[in-house]
Design a protein around this motif. Sequence first.
Motif, PDB file in Angstrom:
ATOM      1  N   ILE A 163       1.674  -5.491   1.869  1.00  0.00           N
ATOM      2  CA  ILE A 163       2.218  -4.800   2.044  1.00  0.00           C
ATOM      3  C   ILE A 163       3.901  -4.464   1.832  1.00  0.00           C
ATOM      4  N   PHE A 164       4.247  -5.696   1.947  1.00  0.00           N
ATOM      5  CA  PHE A 164       5.828  -5.610   1.480  1.00  0.00           C
ATOM      6  C   PHE A 164       5.931  -5.439  -0.165  1.00  0.00           C
ATOM      7  N   ALA A 180       4.616  -0.815  -6.128  1.00  0.00           N
ATOM      8  CA  ALA A 180       4.053   0.460  -6.387  1.00  0.00           C
ATOM      9  C   ALA A 180       5.778   1.968  -6.605  1.00  0.00           C
ATOM     10  N   GLY A 181       6.401   1.754  -5.334  1.00  0.00           N
ATOM     11  CA  GLY A 181       7.706   2.378  -5.211  1.00  0.00           C
ATOM     12  C   GLY A 181       8.521   2.329  -7.157  1.00  0.00           C
ATOM     13  N   GLY A 229      -4.560   0.242  -1.458  1.00  0.00           N
ATOM     14  CA  GLY A 229      -5.187  -1.143  -0.972  1.00  0.00           C
ATOM     15  C   GLY A 229      -4.261  -1.514   0.656  1.00  0.00           C
ATOM     16  N   ILE A 230      -2.844  -0.998   1.128  1.00  0.00           N
ATOM     17  CA  ILE A 230      -1.646  -0.775   1.542  1.00  0.00           C
ATOM     18  C   ILE A 230      -2.512  -0.354   2.517  1.00  0.00           C
ATOM     19  N   ILE A 231      -2.716   1.057   2.356  1.00  0.00           N
ATOM     20  CA  ILE A 231      -2.804   1.290   4.040  1.00  0.00           C
ATOM     21  C   ILE A 231      -4.411   1.044   4.364  1.00  0.00           C
ATOM     22  N   THR A 262      -6.848  -1.513   8.712  1.00  0.00           N
ATOM     23  CA  THR A 262      -7.859  -3.389   9.069  1.00  0.00           C
ATOM     24  C   THR A 262      -6.351  -3.851   9.935  1.00  0.00           C
ATOM     25  N   SER A 263      -5.135  -4.496  10.007  1.00  0.00           N
ATOM     26  CA  SER A 263      -4.458  -5.152  11.042  1.00  0.00           C
ATOM     27  C   SER A 263      -4.580  -4.113  12.336  1.00  0.00           C
TER      28      SER A 263
END
Length: 116
Positions: free
Chosen positions: A61-62, A68-69, A96-98, A103-104
């Motif tokens: 995610i990091f 992406a940013g 994928g990040i979402i 999932t987490s």
Amino acid sequence: MAWFYIGLAGILEVVWALGLKFSNGFSLLIPSIITLVAIVSSFFLFSKSLKDIPVGTAYAIFTGIGAAGTVIYGMLFLHESVHIVKIILITTLLTGIIGLKLTSDQDAGEEDYQAR
């Protein structure tokens, strides 16, 4: 709070990545200082998020937010090329990040339930 930390850490990754560009190889003082502060702050927040988020999920995610940013910023403000394939790939990355976050959250709920 861990999700806030990882989100802010990812945004700061964008700041330091762009800072590296604008610091001109650390030869310009102000952009270099901003870059170094952003790097330290980003990794500090990333490390705080690891108390509650699995390391694999947090790291994906990091770096995903940072990648992406940075690409989006480059396309919007630095006149970098904009192609439909690039937009599709960034959308895939953000999806994928979402998905990792969702999932987490499910994994955390299962762990809470098993602990009872």
